[in-house]
Design a protein around this motif. Structure first.
Motif, PDB file in Angstrom:
ATOM      1  N   ALA A   1      66.491  -3.638  -1.320  1.00  0.00           N
ATOM      2  CA  ALA A   1      67.633  -3.662  -0.631  1.00  0.00           C
ATOM      3  C   ALA A   1      67.413  -3.545   0.835  1.00  0.00           C
ATOM      4  O   ALA A   1      67.911  -3.920   1.908  1.00  0.00           O
ATOM      5  N   TYR A   2      66.204  -2.613   1.105  1.00  0.00           N
ATOM      6  CA  TYR A   2      65.906  -2.370   2.494  1.00  0.00           C
ATOM      7  C   TYR A   2      64.677  -3.200   2.972  1.00  0.00           C
ATOM      8  O   TYR A   2      63.810  -3.520   2.154  1.00  0.00           O
ATOM      9  N   ASP A   3      64.614  -3.191   4.259  1.00  0.00           N
ATOM     10  CA  ASP A   3      63.424  -4.158   5.001  1.00  0.00           C
ATOM     11  C   ASP A   3      61.899  -3.382   4.480  1.00  0.00           C
ATOM     12  O   ASP A   3      61.266  -3.981   4.321  1.00  0.00           O
ATOM     13  N   PHE A   4      62.254  -1.868   4.449  1.00  0.00           N
ATOM     14  CA  PHE A   4      60.895  -1.232   4.430  1.00  0.00           C
ATOM     15  C   PHE A   4      61.134   0.142   3.841  1.00  0.00           C
ATOM     16  O   PHE A   4      62.512   0.401   3.778  1.00  0.00           O
ATOM     17  N   ALA A   5      60.382   0.627   3.271  1.00  0.00           N
ATOM     18  CA  ALA A   5      60.454   2.229   2.896  1.00  0.00           C
ATOM     19  C   ALA A   5      59.073   2.847   3.152  1.00  0.00           C
ATOM     20  O   ALA A   5      57.977   2.304   3.055  1.00  0.00           O
TER      21      ALA A   5
ATOM     22  N   ASP B   1      49.870   7.112  -1.797  1.00  0.00           N
ATOM     23  CA  ASP B   1      49.256   6.167  -2.741  1.00  0.00           C
ATOM     24  C   ASP B   1      50.037   6.253  -4.118  1.00  0.00           C
ATOM     25  O   ASP B   1      50.273   5.464  -4.705  1.00  0.00           O
ATOM     26  N   ALA B   2      50.560   7.521  -4.548  1.00  0.00           N
ATOM     27  CA  ALA B   2      51.250   7.889  -5.685  1.00  0.00           C
ATOM     28  C   ALA B   2      52.163   6.858  -5.747  1.00  0.00           C
ATOM     29  O   ALA B   2      52.872   6.098  -6.848  1.00  0.00           O
ATOM     30  N   ALA B   3      53.289   7.148  -4.677  1.00  0.00           N
ATOM     31  CA  ALA B   3      54.447   6.296  -4.621  1.00  0.00           C
ATOM     32  C   ALA B   3      54.378   4.918  -4.660  1.00  0.00           C
ATOM     33  O   ALA B   3      55.026   4.155  -5.339  1.00  0.00           O
ATOM     34  N   ARG B   4      53.121   4.259  -3.985  1.00  0.00           N
ATOM     35  CA  ARG B   4      53.077   2.768  -3.974  1.00  0.00           C
ATOM     36  C   ARG B   4      52.632   2.480  -5.476  1.00  0.00           C
ATOM     37  O   ARG B   4      52.952   1.378  -5.775  1.00  0.00           O
ATOM     38  N   ALA B   5      51.785   3.177  -6.091  1.00  0.00           N
ATOM     39  CA  ALA B   5      51.609   2.894  -7.594  1.00  0.00           C
ATOM     40  C   ALA B   5      52.584   2.922  -8.334  1.00  0.00           C
ATOM     41  O   ALA B   5      52.920   2.012  -9.244  1.00  0.00           O
ATOM     42  N   ARG B   6      53.506   3.978  -8.115  1.00  0.00           N
ATOM     43  CA  ARG B   6      54.708   3.926  -9.086  1.00  0.00           C
ATOM     44  C   ARG B   6      55.602   2.640  -8.758  1.00  0.00           C
ATOM     45  O   ARG B   6      56.275   2.185  -9.635  1.00  0.00           O
ATOM     46  N   LEU B   7      55.931   2.247  -7.644  1.00  0.00           N
ATOM     47  CA  LEU B   7      56.766   1.169  -7.288  1.00  0.00           C
ATOM     48  C   LEU B   7      56.189  -0.097  -7.859  1.00  0.00           C
ATOM     49  O   LEU B   7      56.709  -1.069  -8.310  1.00  0.00           O
ATOM     50  N   SER B   8      54.929  -0.152  -7.716  1.00  0.00           N
ATOM     51  CA  SER B   8      53.855  -1.564  -8.245  1.00  0.00           C
ATOM     52  C   SER B   8      54.238  -1.818  -9.587  1.00  0.00           C
ATOM     53  O   SER B   8      54.350  -2.664 -10.011  1.00  0.00           O
ATOM     54  N   LYS B   9      54.276  -0.579 -10.289  1.00  0.00           N
ATOM     55  CA  LYS B   9      54.271  -0.527 -11.829  1.00  0.00           C
ATOM     56  C   LYS B   9      55.825  -0.943 -12.383  1.00  0.00           C
ATOM     57  O   LYS B   9      56.029  -1.405 -13.085  1.00  0.00           O
ATOM     58  N   ALA B  10      56.826  -0.350 -11.429  1.00  0.00           N
ATOM     59  CA  ALA B  10      58.121  -0.327 -12.025  1.00  0.00           C
ATOM     60  C   ALA B  10      58.875  -1.613 -11.555  1.00  0.00           C
ATOM     61  O   ALA B  10      59.756  -2.140 -12.266  1.00  0.00           O
ATOM     62  N   LEU B  11      58.537  -2.177 -10.258  1.00  0.00           N
ATOM     63  CA  LEU B  11      59.323  -3.355  -9.811  1.00  0.00           C
ATOM     64  C   LEU B  11      58.764  -4.555  -9.854  1.00  0.00           C
ATOM     65  O   LEU B  11      57.716  -4.913  -9.320  1.00  0.00           O
ATOM     66  N   TRP B  12      59.637  -5.633 -10.352  1.00  0.00           N
ATOM     67  CA  TRP B  12      59.032  -6.791 -10.385  1.00  0.00           C
ATOM     68  C   TRP B  12      59.044  -7.609  -8.981  1.00  0.00           C
ATOM     69  O   TRP B  12      60.173  -7.357  -8.158  1.00  0.00           O
ATOM     70  N   ASP B  13      57.874  -8.290  -8.632  1.00  0.00           N
ATOM     71  CA  ASP B  13      58.156  -9.016  -7.667  1.00  0.00           C
ATOM     72  C   ASP B  13      58.315  -8.321  -6.173  1.00  0.00           C
ATOM     73  O   ASP B  13      58.955  -8.802  -5.106  1.00  0.00           O
ATOM     74  N   TYR B  14      57.974  -6.874  -5.953  1.00  0.00           N
ATOM     75  CA  TYR B  14      58.284  -6.157  -4.887  1.00  0.00           C
ATOM     76  C   TYR B  14      56.679  -5.978  -4.077  1.00  0.00           C
ATOM     77  O   TYR B  14      55.744  -5.591  -4.753  1.00  0.00           O
ATOM     78  N   ASP B  15      56.840  -6.555  -2.961  1.00  0.00           N
ATOM     79  CA  ASP B  15      55.326  -6.750  -2.301  1.00  0.00           C
ATOM     80  C   ASP B  15      55.319  -5.268  -1.640  1.00  0.00           C
ATOM     81  O   ASP B  15      55.712  -4.824  -0.542  1.00  0.00           O
ATOM     82  N   VAL B  16      54.634  -4.388  -2.313  1.00  0.00           N
ATOM     83  CA  VAL B  16      54.428  -3.030  -1.891  1.00  0.00           C
ATOM     84  C   VAL B  16      53.747  -3.096  -0.444  1.00  0.00           C
ATOM     85  O   VAL B  16      53.847  -2.104   0.446  1.00  0.00           O
ATOM     86  N   ASP B  17      52.488  -3.746  -0.411  1.00  0.00           N
ATOM     87  CA  ASP B  17      51.820  -3.541   0.848  1.00  0.00           C
ATOM     88  C   ASP B  17      52.555  -4.170   1.858  1.00  0.00           C
ATOM     89  O   ASP B  17      52.232  -3.449   2.969  1.00  0.00           O
ATOM     90  N   ALA B  18      53.512  -5.041   1.529  1.00  0.00           N
ATOM     91  CA  ALA B  18      54.126  -5.562   2.906  1.00  0.00           C
ATOM     92  C   ALA B  18      55.364  -4.523   3.193  1.00  0.00           C
ATOM     93  O   ALA B  18      55.738  -4.671   4.476  1.00  0.00           O
TER      94      ALA B  18
END
Length: 409
Positions: A156-160, A165-182
C-alpha cells in the motif's frame, strides 16, 4: 453473569470516553498556547493515528526524528487526543492534531508534506494515504522475524525503509510480485545512534541481565510472550544468586488480553521490589522509562522474546538469549537469526544463571552475533544509520522535485 460482564464493559467504555474528553481539552489548550504552525515549513510528516496505548511505537523514533529535524523539520500528525497529548509532552517535536479528515485536508494545504512516514499498520493510515502528490513511506516500529514484518500491507505504501538485507530477503520470499529493489530502502537502525543515558545503579561486579519480554499477543500465532512461562522462574533464580542485577522491562501491553499474564507481570515487579528492600545494594530495576538507551547497550546479557527487542539488542553485538515460546501455534521464522540464536527454554529457567554464564563466555557466539548484525542492519558504525536515514529522505525530496517539474511541463 452476562449482566456483570455488560456492566464492566460499560464502565470501561465510560472511562475511555472520559479519558478521551480530558485529553482533547488538554490538547486544545496546549495548541492554543503554542499558536499556529508556520505555513510551508514541513516537508516531512509522521502519521500516528493511535492513542497513547501504542505510543511505544513512536517513542522508538523520537531521537532519530529529532536529529533529522535539525536539517529537515519534522511534523508529527496525530489523530487521537490521548496520543497527541503524549506526543506533545514527550517527543520534542512539533505536533499537529487532526482528529477529523477535514483537519488533514487543511494540513496538506498549509504544509508541503512531501514525505509521510508511518510507524504501524493502523487502518486509519488510509485516510492519509488517499492524498497523492507525496511519498507515503512505511518505516515500522522495529525489526524482527515476526509475521507482521511480511504483511502484504507493504504494497500500500510507495516505499518502505527497512533495516537491511534480512528484511529485503524476508519480503522477497513472502510477497508476490513485490519489487523489493525498487520499493525498499535499507537504512539500518538509526535508533542505535542514540543509545544514551545513565543507568540508575553503580558500576560494580554484578552481572547485569536485561529481561525484556513482549506481551501475550492477541492470537495463538502471535503468543510469543514469556512472562508467565519463563519470567517468574528466571527472575526468582537470578534474584537468589546475589551476583546478578535484573533490569526488567515488560511490554506496556502486558496483561491486556490475558489477566493471568498480567498477574505474573505484577508478581515479578513485586519480587524485584522485595529483593531491593532486603538488599538495597542490589539495585534491581523495573524499567518503564520512555526511551531505550543504556538498557540495550550496557547489560552483560539480554533475554528477549521473539520480538523487535531481539534485533535492537543484536545491533549492539553483545550476548543475547531468546526465549522459546511454549505455544505450538507461535510462528517462528528460523531461516534468519533465529536459526542460530541461543534459545532459552522454560525448562532451563531453574538454572538460568549457569546458562547465562556459558553464553557470556562464548566467543564463537559473539562472532556469530557480529555476522548477523551486519546481515540485519548493514553498517552499524556510529552515525552511519542516521546518515542513511537522512539520505533516504533527501532522495525522496529529489524525486518529488523531479515529479513536480515533469507535471508542470
Amino acid at each position: 453473569m452476562q449482566f456483570s460482564k455488560d456492566s464492566k464493559r460499560a464502565i470501561r467504555l465510560a472511562k475511555r470516553v472520559l479519558k478521551g474528553r480530558r485529553a482533547f481539552f488538554e490538547v486544545r489548550d496546549l495548541l492554543a498556547a503554542r499558536g499556529p504552525l508556520p505555513a510551508g515549513k514541513f516537508r516531512v510528516g509522521v502519521y500516528f493515528a493511535d492513542s497513547d496505548v501504542n505510543i511505544y511505537q513512536m517513542r522508538q523514533w523520537y531521537a532519530p526524528l529529532r536529529e533529522l529535524s535539525k536539517t529537515h523539520p519534522v511534523l508529527l500528525i496525530a489523530r487521537n487526543a490521548a496520543g497527541a497529548r503524549q506526543l506533545m509532552h514527550e517527543s520534542g517535536l512539533e505536533v499537529a492534531f487532526a482528529p477529523k479528515v477535514t483537519g488533514l485536508e487543511r494540513l496538506i494545504v498549509e504544509q508541503p508534506l512531501e514525505v509521510i512516514l508511518y510507524v504501524n499498520q493502523n487502518t486509519r493510515n488510509f485516510q492519509m494515504m488517499r492524498y497523492g502528490s507525496r511519498w507515503h513511506v512505511f518505516i515500522n516500529h522495529g525489526e524482527s522475524d515476526k509475521m507482521y514484518m511480511t504483511s502484504n500491507q507493504h504494497k500500500a505504501y510507495d516505499f518502505a525503509f527497512v533495516a537491511g538485507d534480512a528484511a529485503r530477503a524476508r519480503l522477497s520470499k513472502a510477497l508476490w510480485d513485490y519489487d523489493v529493489d525498487a520499493r525498499t530502502v535499507a537504512i539500518g537502525r538509526p535508533q542505535t545512534d542514540h543509545l544514551a543515558g545513565d543507568p540508575p545503579f553503580p558500576d560494580d561486579d554484578r552481572t547485569v541481565v536485561f529481561y525484556a519480554p513482549t506481551w501475550e499477543g492477541d492470537r495463538p500465532a502471535a503468543s510469543y510472550g514469556s512472562v508467565a512461562s519463563h519470567g517468574e522462574t528466571l527472575v526468582r533464580r537470578l534474584l537468589q544468586t546475589g551476583r546478578h542485577r535484573v533490569v526488567y522491562r515488560p511490554h506496556p501491553r502486558s496483561g491486556v488480553v490475558d489477566p493471568a499474564f498480567g498477574a505474573a507481570n505484577e508478581r515479578i515487579i513485586a519480587a524485584l521490589a522485595e529483593a531491593n528492600r532486603r538488599d538495597p545494594s542490589a539495585h534491581h530495576v523495573f524499567d518503564q522509562s520512555p526511551q531505550l538507551g543504556w538498557q540495550l547497550s550496557l547489560p552483560d546479557v539480554a533475554i528477549c522474546d521473539v520480538s523487535a527487542m531481539i534485533y535492537d539488542r543484536l545491533a549492539t553485538g553483545k550476548p543475547l538469549m531468546v526465549t522459546r515460546p511454549l505455544a505450538p501455534e507461535a510462528e517462528i521464522d528460523e531461516g534468519g537469526y533465529l536459526s542460530v540464536c541461543e534459545w532459552l527454554s522454560a525448562s532451563d529457567t531453574e538454572t538460568v544463571d549457569e546458562v547465562l554464564d556459558r553464553v557470556i563466555g562464548d566467543n564463537a557466539a559473539r562472532e556469530r552475533l557480529g555476522t548477523w548484525s551486519k546481515h540485519y542492519f548493514g553498517d552499524t558504525t556510529p552515525g552511519a544509520p542516521s546518515r542513511r536515514f537522512r539520505e533516504a529522505i533527501e532522495a525522496l525530496f529529489v524525486r518529488a522535485d523531479e515529479w513536480k517539474a515533469r507535471t508542470r511541463s
